[in-house]
Scaffold this motif. Structure first.
Motif, PDB file in Angstrom:
ATOM      1  N   UNK A   1      41.658  24.259  37.665  1.00  8.09           N
ATOM      2  CA  UNK A   1      40.834  25.385  38.104  1.00  8.09           C
ATOM      3  C   UNK A   1      41.670  26.640  38.275  1.00  8.09           C
ATOM      4  N   UNK A   2      42.850  26.484  38.834  1.00 10.80           N
ATOM      5  CA  UNK A   2      43.728  27.637  39.032  1.00 10.80           C
ATOM      6  C   UNK A   2      44.108  28.266  37.693  1.00 10.80           C
ATOM      7  N   UNK A   3      44.383  27.430  36.690  1.00 10.21           N
ATOM      8  CA  UNK A   3      44.728  27.946  35.365  1.00 10.21           C
ATOM      9  C   UNK A   3      43.553  28.653  34.712  1.00 10.21           C
ATOM     10  N   UNK A   4      42.367  28.057  34.825  1.00 15.59           N
ATOM     11  CA  UNK A   4      41.175  28.632  34.202  1.00 15.59           C
ATOM     12  C   UNK A   4      40.858  30.010  34.788  1.00 15.59           C
ATOM     13  N   UNK A   5      40.968  30.139  36.108  1.00 15.34           N
ATOM     14  CA  UNK A   5      40.570  31.376  36.782  1.00 15.34           C
ATOM     15  C   UNK A   5      41.770  32.234  37.219  1.00 15.34           C
ATOM     16  N   UNK A   6      42.931  31.977  36.664  1.00 13.22           N
ATOM     17  CA  UNK A   6      44.127  32.720  37.091  1.00 13.22           C
ATOM     18  C   UNK A   6      43.945  34.224  36.902  1.00 13.22           C
ATOM     19  N   UNK A   7      43.547  34.653  35.719  1.00 16.89           N
ATOM     20  CA  UNK A   7      43.377  36.086  35.456  1.00 16.89           C
ATOM     21  C   UNK A   7      42.185  36.651  36.227  1.00 16.89           C
ATOM     22  N   UNK A   8      41.118  35.872  36.305  1.00 15.81           N
ATOM     23  CA  UNK A   8      39.913  36.328  37.004  1.00 15.81           C
ATOM     24  C   UNK A   8      40.207  36.571  38.480  1.00 15.81           C
ATOM     25  N   UNK A   9      40.836  35.586  39.125  1.00 16.15           N
ATOM     26  CA  UNK A   9      41.134  35.705  40.554  1.00 16.15           C
ATOM     27  C   UNK A   9      42.084  36.861  40.821  1.00 16.15           C
ATOM     28  N   UNK A  10      43.059  37.026  39.955  1.00 19.52           N
ATOM     29  CA  UNK A  10      44.014  38.126  40.121  1.00 19.52           C
ATOM     30  C   UNK A  10      43.300  39.474  40.068  1.00 19.52           C
ATOM     31  N   UNK A  11      42.345  39.613  39.132  1.00 19.78           N
ATOM     32  CA  UNK A  11      41.592  40.863  39.024  1.00 19.78           C
ATOM     33  C   UNK A  11      40.721  41.083  40.252  1.00 19.78           C
ATOM     34  N   UNK A  12      39.967  40.062  40.667  1.00 19.00           N
ATOM     35  CA  UNK A  12      39.060  40.214  41.811  1.00 19.00           C
ATOM     36  C   UNK A  12      39.834  40.503  43.100  1.00 19.00           C
ATOM     37  N   UNK A  13      40.998  39.929  43.225  1.00 20.66           N
ATOM     38  CA  UNK A  13      41.835  40.216  44.399  1.00 20.66           C
ATOM     39  C   UNK A  13      42.396  41.643  44.319  1.00 20.66           C
ATOM     40  N   UNK A  14      42.764  42.059  43.130  1.00 23.70           N
ATOM     41  CA  UNK A  14      43.331  43.391  42.942  1.00 23.70           C
ATOM     42  C   UNK A  14      42.364  44.479  43.374  1.00 23.70           C
ATOM     43  N   UNK A  15      41.077  44.335  43.028  1.00 23.86           N
ATOM     44  CA  UNK A  15      40.111  45.380  43.412  1.00 23.86           C
ATOM     45  C   UNK A  15      39.582  45.169  44.831  1.00 23.86           C
ATOM     46  N   UNK A  16      39.951  44.042  45.449  1.00 26.86           N
ATOM     47  CA  UNK A  16      39.619  43.822  46.852  1.00 26.86           C
ATOM     48  C   UNK A  16      38.287  43.157  47.113  1.00 26.86           C
ATOM     49  N   UNK A  17      37.662  42.590  46.085  1.00 24.71           N
ATOM     50  CA  UNK A  17      36.332  42.009  46.285  1.00 24.71           C
ATOM     51  C   UNK A  17      36.415  40.606  46.878  1.00 24.71           C
ATOM     52  N   UNK A  18      37.524  39.919  46.622  1.00 23.69           N
ATOM     53  CA  UNK A  18      37.790  38.629  47.304  1.00 23.69           C
ATOM     54  C   UNK A  18      39.217  38.679  47.834  1.00 23.69           C
TER      55      UNK A  18
END
Length: 288
Positions: A271-288
């Protein structure tokens, strides 16, 4: 308000113009593009083995090569079925917003987006029906209802982005995997080509929508958005683990196998590999 944010964002306008031009330049006729063999061999990988849900688990060691190939076949049918259902949802939501207040500027790109996604849904459904004789039903809880509120559009487009980035993780790897049949590589390759544009657009739109929501929401409302999206990330990933797939692959006790796989340490890494880029983006903009 969102459209004002977009219209004053030179970077977004430039990206929107570039992506719209690329959609026109890269246009293809999917109904003539693919070679569809009458059958595909059963004794081959239908999905990169590293992307199957048993990879790296104790369960994989209990399965024969024949069972692993069968599993990859039905997991691929499930994956393309998820694409059919996900695309249907995003088409409904984007169509509801095209040429409406707040979405005037991106509406031209929406036309290309809708056309491309409709064609994607066709070739994924075609693959499922030709080689699996079925489209798996949408998983229970798929509606994960989007609250009808001032943040509805934000949640819609973040969900679309999460779906597209999950799919693209698989597409990009299978397109380059020479263990797979060329037909399988081709549909993943062309989808990755289009999804790269859609993801670039989605990230810019989500950033603008969230900036608008941040100005009018309190801390609890923002925390609720983050919690909702974490649940949706989990739901999206767990939809890959379909007990009907395990049953069709001839594996006994499919529900027990699903529970075992979801509890496996390999699952968290996957799961971490699948969503690595997604999570990084969502964290970067502050939504999660």
């Amino acid at each position: 308000m969102v459209n004002n944010l977009i219209d004053s964002n030179e970077r977004f306008l430039e990206i929107l113009d570039r992506l719209t031009t690329k959609s026109i330049d890269d246009y293809y006729n999917p109904y003539k593009l693919f070679d569809w063999p009458d059958t595909l061999p059963d004794d081959m990988w239908w999905m990169s083995p590293e992307l199957t849900t048993t990879h790296g688990t104790a369960a994989a060691g209990r399965l024969s090569p024949k069972q692993l190939h069968a599993l990859s076949k039905f997991e691929s049918i499930n994956f393309y079925s998820l694409n059919v259902h996900g695309i249907r949802e995003l088409l409904i939501e984007v169509t509801r917003r095209i040429h409406t207040k707040g979405f005037e500027t991106p509406s031209e790109f929406f036309h290309h987006f809708i056309g491309e996604e409709n064609e994607h849904m066709w070739f994924f459904a075609e693959f499922c029906l030709r080689y699996g004789r079925k489209i798996y039903r949408q998983p229970a809880g798929a509606s994960a209802e989007i609250p009808r509120s001032s943040v509805e559009s934000l949640l819609v487009f973040v969900r679309i982005l999460i779906f597209e980035e999950l799919v693209d993780h698989f597409n990009s790897r299978m397109a380059a995997d020479d263990r797979l049949h060329e037909t399988i590589r081709a549909i993943n390759r062309i989808h990755h080509q289009d999804e790269s544009r859609h993801i670039a657009f989605g990230r810019e739109l989500v950033t603008a929508l969230f900036a608008d929501v941040q100005r009018t929401s309190n801390e609890q409302e923002l925390a609720d958005i983050a919690a909702y999206l974490r649940r949706y990330l989990t739901y999206s990933f767990e939809s890959l683990y379909n007990p009907h797939v395990y049953r069709d692959a001839g594996i006994p006790e499919p529900l027990a196998l699903r529970q075992e796989l979801l509890a496996s340490p390999a699952r968290a890494e996957f799961e971490q590999n699948v969503f690595r880029k997604t999570s990084k983006f969502l964290e970067k903009i502050g939504i999660i």
